[in-house]
Design a protein around this motif. Structure first.
Motif, PDB file in Angstrom:
ATOM      1  N   TYR A  92       0.836  -1.206   0.000  1.00  0.00           N
ATOM      2  CA  TYR A  92       0.000   0.000   0.000  1.00  0.00           C
ATOM      3  C   TYR A  92       0.869   1.254   0.000  1.00  0.00           C
ATOM      4  CZ  TYR A  92      -2.945   3.754   1.795  1.00  0.00           C
ATOM      5  OH  TYR A  92      -3.572   4.965   1.960  1.00  0.00           O
ATOM      6  N   TRP A  93       1.872   1.298   0.867  1.00  0.00           N
ATOM      7  CA  TRP A  93       2.705   2.490   0.956  1.00  0.00           C
ATOM      8  C   TRP A  93       3.652   2.611  -0.240  1.00  0.00           C
ATOM      9  CZ3 TRP A  93       1.200   6.347   3.593  1.00  0.00           C
ATOM     10  CH2 TRP A  93       0.376   6.148   4.713  1.00  0.00           C
ATOM     11  N   ARG A  96       1.219   3.855  -2.875  1.00  0.00           N
ATOM     12  CA  ARG A  96       0.765   5.226  -2.632  1.00  0.00           C
ATOM     13  C   ARG A  96       1.866   6.238  -2.946  1.00  0.00           C
ATOM     14  NH1 ARG A  96      -2.801   7.598   2.415  1.00  0.00           N
ATOM     15  NH2 ARG A  96      -2.587   9.807   1.846  1.00  0.00           N
ATOM     16  N   GLU A 100       2.652   9.559  -5.462  1.00  0.00           N
ATOM     17  CA  GLU A 100       2.795  10.860  -4.815  1.00  0.00           C
ATOM     18  C   GLU A 100       4.179  11.481  -4.945  1.00  0.00           C
ATOM     19  OE1 GLU A 100       1.509  10.355  -0.792  1.00  0.00           O
ATOM     20  OE2 GLU A 100      -0.608  10.162  -1.335  1.00  0.00           O
ATOM     21  N   HIS A 188      -9.043   3.491  -9.277  1.00  0.00           N
ATOM     22  CA  HIS A 188      -7.592   3.724  -9.179  1.00  0.00           C
ATOM     23  C   HIS A 188      -6.965   4.037 -10.529  1.00  0.00           C
ATOM     24  CE1 HIS A 188      -3.522   3.393  -7.685  1.00  0.00           C
ATOM     25  NE2 HIS A 188      -3.250   2.517  -8.635  1.00  0.00           N
ATOM     26  N   ASP A 197      -5.623   9.322  -7.628  1.00  0.00           N
ATOM     27  CA  ASP A 197      -4.798   8.935  -6.482  1.00  0.00           C
ATOM     28  C   ASP A 197      -5.632   8.370  -5.334  1.00  0.00           C
ATOM     29  OD1 ASP A 197      -2.607   9.853  -7.937  1.00  0.00           O
ATOM     30  OD2 ASP A 197      -2.722  11.861  -7.071  1.00  0.00           O
ATOM     31  N   ARG A 198      -6.372   7.331  -5.623  1.00  0.00           N
ATOM     32  CA  ARG A 198      -7.206   6.669  -4.632  1.00  0.00           C
ATOM     33  C   ARG A 198      -7.076   5.148  -4.779  1.00  0.00           C
ATOM     34  NH1 ARG A 198      -7.068  10.932  -2.740  1.00  0.00           N
ATOM     35  NH2 ARG A 198      -8.762  12.317  -2.074  1.00  0.00           N
ATOM     36  N   TYR A 200      -5.275   2.312  -3.183  1.00  0.00           N
ATOM     37  CA  TYR A 200      -3.920   1.816  -3.453  1.00  0.00           C
ATOM     38  C   TYR A 200      -3.676   0.360  -3.062  1.00  0.00           C
ATOM     39  CZ  TYR A 200      -2.731   6.802  -3.839  1.00  0.00           C
ATOM     40  OH  TYR A 200      -2.674   8.121  -4.200  1.00  0.00           O
ATOM     41  N   ASP A 208      -6.869   1.685   2.572  1.00  0.00           N
ATOM     42  CA  ASP A 208      -7.389   2.929   2.011  1.00  0.00           C
ATOM     43  C   ASP A 208      -8.454   3.542   2.912  1.00  0.00           C
ATOM     44  OD1 ASP A 208      -6.155   3.197  -0.810  1.00  0.00           O
ATOM     45  OD2 ASP A 208      -6.768   1.105  -0.696  1.00  0.00           O
ATOM     46  N   SER A 213      -7.718   7.251   1.812  1.00  0.00           N
ATOM     47  CA  SER A 213      -7.432   7.296   0.375  1.00  0.00           C
ATOM     48  C   SER A 213      -8.457   6.479  -0.416  1.00  0.00           C
ATOM     49  CB  SER A 213      -6.015   6.770   0.088  1.00  0.00           C
ATOM     50  OG  SER A 213      -5.838   5.454   0.590  1.00  0.00           O
TER      51      SER A 213
END
Length: 412
Positions: A92-93, A96, A100, A188, A197-198, A200, A208, A213
């Protein structure tokens, strides 16, 4: 076990099933060149991975050996369940921040460039994600998750994500609250402002929801797929290079050395003020959105599809033999695959140079095969050379018989 290699036949079988559903339901989610481009990016990614996968594996193993706080056993079921959930949290990170931060988006953007959404899009993967991707999974090594467990849950996470890349499956009720589904993953892949940007997660949508998110797919806002800076190409090499080149150009243009450095790590889309003033960029008007396309005749599609099939077989064989190949053999295989997929992209773009490039590609197959023999990769049998010569003759005949369609986009 290489789960991805064994899954390849199922990937193509499900793509065939999706095409049948398209026909049955009377609408199309596929375009020939777009699908070939997505699959080419995937084939290139797995091939390049023969050279780069060691980066993540070696760093993970070293961290596990030196820094692991606990001794977790691969024979315990709870360790596997823990690792499966932990991996998705790390994913996820990774995912994400891949949206970003400029330099991370440069790698990940490949997966989002398709303006269609189907199962071939799932196979559209980056060839450069290895540069920073390994960092996000080091917490698993520190927690003591064995490398075998890590590699297995990573493969299972990736395999799960395949089925959500379809427009044929609607919302799934309670399942939407816990897991990534086709509906919330369509969000996504959207370039609509409300969806950007949703969503993830790889398997679980819970991250999320926890980290704000999440965005539901809205009936009143049809999804428009793709990226806000269109690729406008069928070239898998350019697909991987596009955003890096854009960042490099802006870094060179910037007057401040601080801006030249930080542009790579700023939020995605950030550009130095002086560069924005001199080189403004406009975003497409989604109310008049038109997908990138290039006219191709049926014969051009048949020829490009037949040639691409060869590279699917070649890429699968390389993936299967990966552990047995020397560095020189892998470099030769990657070079052959990359050049061939590049030329197929040129054919699909219907460029004026397409036939010349294709002629060069066919002729270079002979010296590539000779090098393979010298490296001990192929056995110099008369049958082998006969098949290669026959293929080359048939390809040249097909090339000469394939007329070039007029391209109103005037791609040069």
């Amino acid at each position: 076990m290489n789960y991805i290699l064994y899954a390849v036949p199922f990937f193509f079988a499900l793509i065939a099933l999706e095409l049948l559903l398209d026909h049955w339901r009377g609408f199309s989610t596929y375009r020939f060149a777009d699908a070939i481009n997505s699959l080419s990016a995937g084939v290139l990614s797995t091939t390049v991975g023969l050279l780069t996968k060691a980066v993540g594996l070696l760093t993970y193993t070293l961290a596990w050996q030196q820094w692991a706080l606990f001794e977790l056993s691969a024979s315990s079921l709870w360790v596997w369940l823990f690792a499966f959930v932990f991996y998705d949290f790390c994913y996820y990170w990774n995912h994400r921040l891949g949206h970003e931060r400029n330099v991370l988006w440069a790698a990940h953007s490949v997966h989002h460039q398709s303006e269609d959404y189907n199962l071939s899009t799932a196979l559209r993967q980056t060839s450069t994600g290895f540069v920073f991707g390994w960092i996000f999974y080091l917490p698993m090594a520190v927690a003591g998750v064995p490398p075998l467990v890590f590699l297995t849950v990573a493969a299972l996470n990736l395999l799960y994500q395949f089925w959500v890349h379809t427009r044929h499956i609607p919302k799934l009720g309670w399942f939407e609250w816990l897991f990534i589904t086709p509906s919330n993953h369509r969000v996504h892949h959207a370039q609509n402002a409300v969806y950007m940007d949703r969503n993830y997660g790889g398997v679980f949508i819970l991250w999320d929801r926890f980290f704000a998110s999440y965005q539901e797919e809205l009936d009143e806002e049809p999804v428009i797929f793709g990226v806000t800076t269109p690729l406008a190409s069928w070239n898998p090499l350019w697909a991987n290079a596009q955003f890096y080149v854009a960042l490099w150009r802006d870094a060179v243009r910037a007057e401040s050395w601080w801006d030249k450095l930080r542009i790579w790590f700023m939020r995605t889309g950030w550009r130095p003020a002086d560069v924005v003033a001199k080189y403004p960029q406009s975003k497409p008007d989604l109310s008049h959105f038109v997908k990138f396309d290039v006219p191709l005749s049926l014969l051009q599609k048949v020829y490009a599809g037949a040639q691409f099939s060869l590279y699917v077989v070649g890429g699968t064989l390389l993936l299967g033999m990966g552990a047995e190949l020397s560095l020189a053999q892998m470099l030769l295989g990657v070079a052959w695959m990359a050049f061939g997929l590049y030329v197929i992209g040129v054919l699909l773009e219907n460029r004026p140079s397409a036939k010349r490039m294709e002629l060069l590609r066919v002729l270079l197959n002979l010296p590539f095969a000779w090098l393979a023999v010298q490296l001990g990769w192929l056995v110099p049998q008369p049958l082998l050379w006969g098949l290669l010569l026959s293929y080359s003759v048939l390809s040249l005949a097909g090339l000469l018989c394939t007329p070039r369609e007029h391209n109103p986009l005037l791609i040069q």
